[in-house]
Design a protein around this motif. Structure first.
Motif, PDB file in Angstrom:
ATOM      1  N   UNK A 265       0.804  -1.226   0.000  1.00 55.48           N
ATOM      2  CA  UNK A 265       0.000   0.000   0.000  1.00 55.48           C
ATOM      3  C   UNK A 265       0.833   1.270   0.000  1.00 55.48           C
ATOM      4  N   UNK A 266       2.131   1.144   0.263  1.00 55.00           N
ATOM      5  CA  UNK A 266       3.010   2.323   0.250  1.00 55.00           C
ATOM      6  C   UNK A 266       3.936   2.318  -0.951  1.00 55.00           C
ATOM      7  N   UNK A 267       3.607   1.546  -1.962  1.00 57.74           N
ATOM      8  CA  UNK A 267       4.475   1.417  -3.135  1.00 57.74           C
ATOM      9  C   UNK A 267       4.645   2.747  -3.867  1.00 57.74           C
ATOM     10  N   UNK A 268       5.842   2.938  -4.423  1.00 57.83           N
ATOM     11  CA  UNK A 268       6.159   4.155  -5.172  1.00 57.83           C
ATOM     12  C   UNK A 268       6.354   3.890  -6.657  1.00 57.83           C
ATOM     13  N   UNK A 269       6.177   2.648  -7.077  1.00 61.88           N
ATOM     14  CA  UNK A 269       6.525   2.301  -8.458  1.00 61.88           C
ATOM     15  C   UNK A 269       5.375   1.651  -9.235  1.00 61.88           C
ATOM     16  N   UNK A 275      -3.087   3.837 -12.647  1.00 60.31           N
ATOM     17  CA  UNK A 275      -3.747   4.354 -13.844  1.00 60.31           C
ATOM     18  C   UNK A 275      -4.925   3.485 -14.260  1.00 60.31           C
ATOM     19  N   UNK A 276      -4.796   2.197 -14.075  1.00 56.15           N
ATOM     20  CA  UNK A 276      -5.873   1.290 -14.471  1.00 56.15           C
ATOM     21  C   UNK A 276      -7.053   1.341 -13.501  1.00 56.15           C
ATOM     22  N   UNK A 277      -6.824   1.936 -12.310  1.00 53.93           N
ATOM     23  CA  UNK A 277      -7.904   2.064 -11.313  1.00 53.93           C
ATOM     24  C   UNK A 277      -8.285   3.526 -11.083  1.00 53.93           C
ATOM     25  N   UNK A 278      -7.945   4.374 -12.041  1.00 51.02           N
ATOM     26  CA  UNK A 278      -8.087   5.818 -11.892  1.00 51.02           C
ATOM     27  C   UNK A 278      -9.491   6.248 -11.483  1.00 51.02           C
ATOM     28  N   UNK A 279     -10.526   5.631 -11.985  1.00 51.97           N
ATOM     29  CA  UNK A 279     -11.892   6.068 -11.702  1.00 51.97           C
ATOM     30  C   UNK A 279     -12.634   5.076 -10.807  1.00 51.97           C
ATOM     31  N   UNK A 284     -11.564  -0.902  -4.197  1.00 51.27           N
ATOM     32  CA  UNK A 284     -11.137  -1.649  -5.381  1.00 51.27           C
ATOM     33  C   UNK A 284      -9.620  -1.576  -5.552  1.00 51.27           C
ATOM     34  N   UNK A 285      -9.047  -0.417  -5.316  1.00 56.26           N
ATOM     35  CA  UNK A 285      -7.574  -0.295  -5.343  1.00 56.26           C
ATOM     36  C   UNK A 285      -6.943  -1.198  -4.297  1.00 56.26           C
ATOM     37  N   UNK A 286      -7.503  -1.199  -3.085  1.00 55.99           N
ATOM     38  CA  UNK A 286      -6.977  -2.030  -2.005  1.00 55.99           C
ATOM     39  C   UNK A 286      -6.985  -3.509  -2.412  1.00 55.99           C
ATOM     40  N   UNK A 328     -15.246   5.133  -1.480  1.00 58.56           N
ATOM     41  CA  UNK A 328     -14.967   6.505  -1.918  1.00 58.56           C
ATOM     42  C   UNK A 328     -13.985   6.477  -3.085  1.00 58.56           C
ATOM     43  N   UNK A 329     -14.020   7.494  -3.945  1.00 51.59           N
ATOM     44  CA  UNK A 329     -13.116   7.496  -5.115  1.00 51.59           C
ATOM     45  C   UNK A 329     -11.651   7.634  -4.709  1.00 51.59           C
ATOM     46  N   UNK A 330     -10.790   7.072  -5.511  1.00 52.82           N
ATOM     47  CA  UNK A 330      -9.359   7.308  -5.361  1.00 52.82           C
ATOM     48  C   UNK A 330      -9.084   8.790  -5.604  1.00 52.82           C
ATOM     49  N   UNK A 331      -8.242   9.433  -4.798  1.00 55.56           N
ATOM     50  CA  UNK A 331      -7.960  10.858  -5.036  1.00 55.56           C
ATOM     51  C   UNK A 331      -7.388  11.071  -6.436  1.00 55.56           C
ATOM     52  N   UNK A 332      -7.897  12.048  -7.157  1.00 54.13           N
ATOM     53  CA  UNK A 332      -7.505  12.225  -8.571  1.00 54.13           C
ATOM     54  C   UNK A 332      -6.032  12.541  -8.769  1.00 54.13           C
ATOM     55  N   UNK A 333      -5.382  13.113  -7.745  1.00 50.39           N
ATOM     56  CA  UNK A 333      -3.976  13.484  -7.906  1.00 50.39           C
ATOM     57  C   UNK A 333      -3.020  12.304  -7.700  1.00 50.39           C
ATOM     58  N   UNK A 334      -3.539  11.149  -7.276  1.00 49.12           N
ATOM     59  CA  UNK A 334      -2.687   9.999  -6.963  1.00 49.12           C
ATOM     60  C   UNK A 334      -2.043   9.436  -8.225  1.00 49.12           C
TER      61      UNK A 334
END
Length: 447
Positions: A265-269, A275-279, A284-286, A328-334
């Motif tokens: 969950x703290x990955x930087x790469x 991008x595939x989970x942008x919306x 779902x990201x988790x 809740x949505x993933x923050x758009x700036x992520x």
């Protein structure tokens, strides 16, 4: 009139700004705060006649250089990666620079040039790093002056929540840079224990952490902090069998965070995954992270496969509290997972207006003197007043403010790329910190 330029007006700058303004009349100072968020800077100045705020995006080199040219001394409270922009200008223009951040490779590359110019770039002059260096050197030099031989050095520090405001399962609230919290331990750790060099990768940093009992404040887990070996020559600990610097957290925090790391969950790469989970949602990201990093199909699957049965309820409670199962949505700036984790930390673990944070720092130094084995335990506990005048802001800001005064009035004359380990620096700074209620208590006993 001496002109002080401060870059940044964030959480940790509040008490620094107040110190500089409180001393401005007597010391004949004028403070300028350069900050991207002009309203934030103005709120910290509160219409004080000795201060002014200017809007500045740090990457604006022309405006940045103009402000530095007008100043007599510069303080950077910017994110560490941006210090180098200010440092290069200070070097070129000829201005002393202070920061609370670690000396990084970029600053280290300027060392010879700083010395040639006769400038002082004073770094690591906040809490940790900062007060830890100063208090440790004062203790170590006192022991050596009475003929003592250092055999072990442990230094622990944590920015925590005061017990009276500890009301969430993480036993933690954010009082400083949330990015640093999201990436805690990311670089791994190197230290020396009982004569053995030990190196821990990121995935093991939070596992099986030893604990420290702090009288009246309970038991705290200690996870190793970066490269402790780097401080062996700085502190003169070449003959010590143990040298380790750690960060303090509640034991439950470290237990749960070890599984945050395991789940990626703290990955930087993982930009492609994000991008595939942008919306899509945080939940779902988790789940995608669990699939990708642990081959777990669901959260329950992850718990059963990776978390000991005795810890499953705890981890489940803490993960849910952090919002990892929310729609809740993933923050758009992520752009990477660490960005989403940081967002959750900021929104789920905020320091409320009336909350008090707490700093705990403990040095444990073993030494031999006159055939006797002894240990000094030196402890500092500081609590904040509220969510603005936090313990973190006090302990980061006051050392910088005091150092600024000492440099401007000529008490400190040292030059070069420095941290505050010389008596010229630590003695007057620690003395004034005591006047501001930041004082250590000590126990010295036979072991």
């Amino acid at each position: 009139m001496k002109k002080i330029l401060l870059f940044g007006a964030g959480k940790s700058a509040t008490v620094l700004i107040r110190y500089l303004l409180d001393h401005a009349a007597a010391e004949h100072w004028q403070l300028t705060i350069a900050e991207a968020n002009l309203q934030l800077a103005q709120s910290k100045l509160n219409n004080h006649t000795s201060g002014k705020a200017v809007a500045l995006h740090t990457e604006d080199g022309v405006r940045r250089r103009a402000l530095i040219t007008e100043a007599d001394i510069v303080i950077s409270m910017l994110p560490p990666a941006l210090h180098i922009l200010v440092a290069l200008d200070c070097l070129d223009i000829g201005r002393n620079l202070l920061t609370a951040s670690y000396i990084d490779e970029a600053l280290l590359s300027l060392k010879a040039s700083i010395e040639t110019r006769g400038l002082l770039f004073l770094c690591e002059t906040g809490l940790d790093p900062g007060i830890d260096h100063m208090s440790a050197m004062q203790l170590l030099n006192r022991i050596r002056n009475k003929g003592g031989h250092i055999t072990g050095f442990k230094s622990h520090c944590g920015g925590l929540i005061a017990p009276e405001n500890d009301n969430n399962p993480w036993h933690y609230k954010i009082s400083w840079n949330p990015r640093n919290i999201a990436l805690a331990g990311y670089a791994g750790a190197v230290y020396k224990e009982n004569g053995v060099l030990k190196e821990l990768p990121y995935n093991l940093i939070f596992e099986n952490c030893p604990t420290l009992e702090v009288p009246s404040l309970g038991t705290w887990a200690c996870y190793p902090n970066r490269n402790s070996l780097a401080y062996i020559p700085v502190y003169g600990l070449e003959t010590a069998a143990t040298v380790i610097r750690t960060t303090l957290r509640h034991p439950d925090f470290c237990t749960a965070w070890s599984f945050i790391v395991k789940a990626g969950l703290s990955a930087l790469t993982d930009t492609e995954l994000i991008n595939s989970y942008r919306h899509k949602s945080v939940a779902e990201w988790f789940t995608a992270c669990l699939n990708f990093y642990t081959r777990s199909n669901t959260f329950d699957d992850f718990l059963s496969r990776y978390v000991p049965a005795t810890k499953q309820q705890l981890v489940a409670t803490m993960f849910r509290y952090l919002g990892l199962l929310d729609l809740v949505p993933i923050p758009p700036q992520a752009t990477v997972s660490a960005d989403i984790l940081q967002y959750l930390l900021e929104t789920r673990l905020p320091l409320a207006a009336g909350d008090r944070d707490m700093i705990i720092m403990v040095h444990e130094i073993t030494y031999q003197v006159q055939e006797q084995q002894r240990q000094i335990t030196s402890s500092l506990v500081v609590k904040g007043d509220d969510a603005m005048r936090t313990a973190m802001a006090k302990t980061v800001g006051l050392p910088l403010g005091i150092a600024t005064k000492l440099i401007l009035n000529g008490t400190v004359r040292t030059t070069g790329l420095q941290i505050p380990t010389s008596k010229e620096l630590y003695e007057p700074i620690l003395a004034e910190l005591q006047q501001n209620g930041i004082r250590f208590t000590e126990e010295d006993e036979i072991v």
